[in-house]
Design a protein around this motif. Structure first.
Motif, PDB file in Angstrom:
ATOM      1  N   SER A   1       6.721   1.102   9.569  1.00 52.54           N
ATOM      2  CA  SER A   1       6.043   1.865   8.526  1.00 52.54           C
ATOM      3  C   SER A   1       5.884   3.321   8.962  1.00 52.54           C
ATOM      4  CB  SER A   1       4.663   1.253   8.228  1.00 52.54           C
ATOM      5  OG  SER A   1       4.018   1.958   7.191  1.00 52.54           O
TER       6      SER A   1
ATOM      7  N   THR B   1       5.841   5.840   7.192  1.00 58.03           N
ATOM      8  CA  THR B   1       4.989   6.553   6.228  1.00 58.03           C
ATOM      9  C   THR B   1       3.578   6.702   6.755  1.00 58.03           C
ATOM     10  OG1 THR B   1       6.267   5.779   4.329  1.00 58.03           O
ATOM     11  CG2 THR B   1       4.011   6.462   3.919  1.00 58.03           C
ATOM     12  N   PHE B   2       3.002   5.591   7.246  1.00 56.05           N
ATOM     13  CA  PHE B   2       1.611   5.636   7.690  1.00 56.05           C
ATOM     14  C   PHE B   2       1.473   6.189   9.105  1.00 56.05           C
ATOM     15  CE2 PHE B   2       1.325   2.308   4.347  1.00 56.05           C
ATOM     16  CZ  PHE B   2       0.541   3.056   3.484  1.00 56.05           C
TER      17      PHE B   2
ATOM     18  N   ALA C   1       1.295   9.800   8.385  1.00 54.71           N
ATOM     19  CA  ALA C   1      -0.017  10.151   7.827  1.00 54.71           C
ATOM     20  C   ALA C   1      -1.093  10.155   8.910  1.00 54.71           C
ATOM     21  CB  ALA C   1      -0.380   9.165   6.721  1.00 54.71           C
ATOM     22  N   GLY C   2      -1.082   9.125   9.770  1.00 54.29           N
ATOM     23  CA  GLY C   2      -2.066   9.062  10.835  1.00 54.29           C
ATOM     24  C   GLY C   2      -1.944  10.217  11.812  1.00 54.29           C
TER      25      GLY C   2
ATOM     26  N   TRP D   1       0.384   5.116  -1.696  1.00 57.58           N
ATOM     27  CA  TRP D   1       0.453   6.341  -0.891  1.00 57.58           C
ATOM     28  C   TRP D   1       1.523   7.283  -1.448  1.00 57.58           C
ATOM     29  CZ3 TRP D   1      -2.627   8.843   2.082  1.00 57.58           C
ATOM     30  CH2 TRP D   1      -2.149   9.868   2.901  1.00 57.58           C
TER      31      TRP D   1
ATOM     32  N   VAL E   1       0.825  -1.212   0.000  1.00 58.40           N
ATOM     33  CA  VAL E   1       0.000   0.000   0.000  1.00 58.40           C
ATOM     34  C   VAL E   1       0.856   1.258   0.000  1.00 58.40           C
ATOM     35  CG1 VAL E   1      -1.846   1.221   1.233  1.00 58.40           C
ATOM     36  CG2 VAL E   1      -1.796  -1.264   1.231  1.00 58.40           C
ATOM     37  N   GLU E   2       2.070   1.161   0.508  1.00 55.90           N
ATOM     38  CA  GLU E   2       2.953   2.328   0.528  1.00 55.90           C
ATOM     39  C   GLU E   2       3.214   2.857  -0.873  1.00 55.90           C
ATOM     40  OE1 GLU E   2       6.426   1.023   2.526  1.00 55.90           O
ATOM     41  OE2 GLU E   2       5.637   1.469   4.539  1.00 55.90           O
TER      42      GLU E   2
END
Length: 430
Positions: free
Chosen positions: A373, A375-376, A379-380, A74, A70-71
Motif C-alpha cells: 500500500s 498510497t498510505f 501519506a504517513g 483516500w 479505504v484507498e
C-alpha cells in the motif's frame, strides 16, 4: 507587540541607512502578517501529500489506479481537496508578496526603480534556486516558474493602475463561466453513458524511477524545462494575489470580512465541486467514456485554480478569529510553530523534496516498493515530514534563525549589509 529598546534603536538605524542607500533590507519579524504565514505553513502539508505520491508511485496520473477499500476514499479526498488545489494558494501568496515587498521598498526609498531592481534580482535568483532544486532533487519544481512569473509581473503589471489590476477579477469570472460550462458537459456526458471503460493515460516518470542518482539528475535536467513552461499560466493566479495585496485584504481582514467569506465559499466551493467527478473516477465509482473523461480531467484542472482564492480567504478568516481571541496569537505553541514554518516555507519545501529522495527513490530506502500500500506509506511519511518541519521551524523561531534557504536568498538579494543578525530576544508579534 513587545520590542526591546535595543531592537528599536537598531531598527531605526537600519531604516536610516536604507533611506540613504535607497534599498531596504528584507521584512522584519515585527512587520509580518499572520494570515500569509499561517496559510503557507499549514498548506505545506497538502504540498507534501501531493508531491510525495510521485516518489512513492513514480508514474502518472499520481494515484493508485486500482484502489481497494479505504484507498478509494483516500483517492477521492486527494482529488477533491489536494491535487491541483493546493499549489494555487502559493501562487496567490507569491503575488501578494510581490506587492508587500514593493511597498516596503517604496516607503524606504521613494524611488520606484529600487523596488523594480530588488524584485528582478530576487526572482532571478529564484529561477536559479528552481534549477538547482530540479537538478538535485525534484523535476516538479515550482520555484523556477514563480521566478519567471515574478519577472513578468514586475516588468508588465506591477505599476499599473487599479483598472488594469481589476482585470484579474474579470479573468476569474471567465474561469468560473468556463468551469460551469465544463461541469454541464460532464453531467451530460455521464448521463449519456455511465458504463464507459476509459482510463487515464499513464506513463512512468524517468527521474523518479531511475536506478541511480546520476541518471535521475540527467533525467531531471530534461524534464524541468518542460515542466516549468507549463507553469507560466500561473501568472493569472499570481495576478489575483497582486490585486488582493493592493487592497490589503490580509493585513486588514476585519475590513474585508465580506470579501473573505465570498472568496472562501466561492473558491472552495468551485474547487471541491469541480473535483468531485475526478474524485469519484479515481475511487473507482465512476466509469465514463473517453470523451467524458477528457472533460473531467479539464474540469479538475480548471476548477482547481479556485483553490488559491478559497484557501487564502479561509486562512484570512482563521487569522482574524485568532487575533480576536488573543492579542498575540503566535504565542500559542502550535500556531506560532505553524506560522514560523510559513516564514520558512522555502526551506520547508526543499526539505520535503530531500526527504522524498531519501525515503522513496529506488537507489535509497525505496519504501514505496516495499509495501503493498504505497498510497498510505506516502501519506504517513508526508504527515511525519511536515510535523518535523513544523517543530524545526518553531525551534528556529525561538532561536531567531530565519532558515537556511531564506537566509541565502535574502543574502543574494539584498547583500550582506541588509542581512539581519539573529537577536537574543524572541519578539512576540501579531
Amino acid at each position: 507587540m513587545m520590542v526591546t529598546e535595543k531592537n528599536q534603536i537598531g531598527n531605526e538605524k537600519e531604516q536610516t541607512r536604507e533611506i540613504k542607500t535607497g534599498a531596504r533590507g528584507p521584512v522584519q519579524r515585527t512587520e509580518r502578517t499572520l494570515a500569509p504565514d499561517l496559510a503557507r505553513g499549514a498548506m505545506l502539508l497538502f504540498i507534501a501529500l501531493a508531491n510525495s505520491v510521485g516518489f512513492f508511485m513514480p508514474f502518472e496520473p499520481g494515484f493508485d489506479t486500482t484502489p481497494h477499500g479505504v484507498e478509494r476514499g483516500w483517492n477521492f479526498l486527494m482529488n477533491v481537496l489536494i491535487h491541483a488545489r493546493a499549489f494555487p494558494m502559493f501562487g496567490v501568496m507569491f503575488g501578494y508578496g510581490l506587492i508587500q515587498l514593493t511597498q516596503r521598498q517604496d516607503a524606504a526609498s521613494g524611488n520606484p526603480l529600487v523596488a523594480r531592481k530588488v524584485l528582478l534580482k530576487r526572482n532571478g535568483w529564484l529561477i536559479l534556486f528552481g534549477f538547482l532544486h530540479a537538478a538535485l532533487l525534484y523535476y516538479g519544481d515550482f520555484l523556477g516558474g514563480y521566478g519567471i512569473v515574478g519577472i513578468l509581473i514586475t516588468l508588465l503589471l506591477l505599476r499599473r493602475g487599479a483598472r488594469v489590476h481589476a482585470i484579474a477579477l474579470w479573468i476569474q469570472g471567465l474561469y468560473l463561466l468556463f468551469t460551469i460550462v465544463l461541469a454541464v458537459l460532464v453531467v451530460l456526458g455521464l448521463t449519456h453513458d455511465t458504463h464507459g471503460t476509459a482510463t487515464l493515460p499513464g506513463n512512468t516518470i524517468s527521474s523518479l524511477s531511475s536506478p541511480d542518482y546520476l541518471s535521475s539528475v540527467m533525467a531531471r535536467l530534461s524534464e524541468w524545462p518542460i515542466h516549468t513552461l507549463t507553469l507560466l499560466g500561473l501568472i493569472l493566479i499570481v495576478w489575483l494575489g497582486v490585486w488582493a495585496a493592493r487592497h490589503r485584504i490580509l493585513e486588514e481582514p476585519a475590513r474585508h470580512v465580506g470579501k473573505l467569506v465570498v472568496g472562501t465559499m466561492l473558491g472552495l466551493g468551485v474547487a471541491i465541486g469541480g473535483g468531485v467527478p475526478m474524485g469519484l473516477f479515481s475511487a473507482g465509482y465512476l466509469h465514463p467514456d473517453e470523451q467524458t473523461l477528457q472533460l473531467i480531467t479539464i474540469l479538475h484542472q480548471v476548477s482547481g485554480m479556485f483553490g488559491g482564492m478559497g484557501f487564502v480567504s479561509l486562512f484570512g478568516l482563521i487569522s482574524l478569529a485568532l487575533m480576536k481571541r488573543s492579542a498575540a496569537p503566535r504565542a500559542n505553541l502550535f500556531v506560532g510553530a505553524l506560522a514560523a514554518l510559513g516564514q520558512r516555507s522555502l526551506s520547508g519545501y526543499l526539505f520535503q523534496s530531500l526527504s522524498w529522495v531519501l525515503l522513496a527513490s529506488p537507489y535509497t530506502l525505496a519504501l514505496g516498493s516495499k509495501t503493498s500500500s504505497p498510497t498510505f506509506v506516502a501519506a504517513g511519511c508526508s504527515v511525519a515530514v511536515w510535523l518535523v518541519t513544523v517543530a524545526a521551524a518553531g525551534l528556529m523561531q525561538r532561536c531567531s534563525y530565519r532558515g537556511p534557504a531564506e537566509t541565502l536568498l535574502r543574502r543574494l538579494t539584498y547583500g550582506k549589509q541588509h542581512t539581519p543578525r539573529p537577536s537574543s530576544q524572541v519578539q512576540q508579534h501579531l
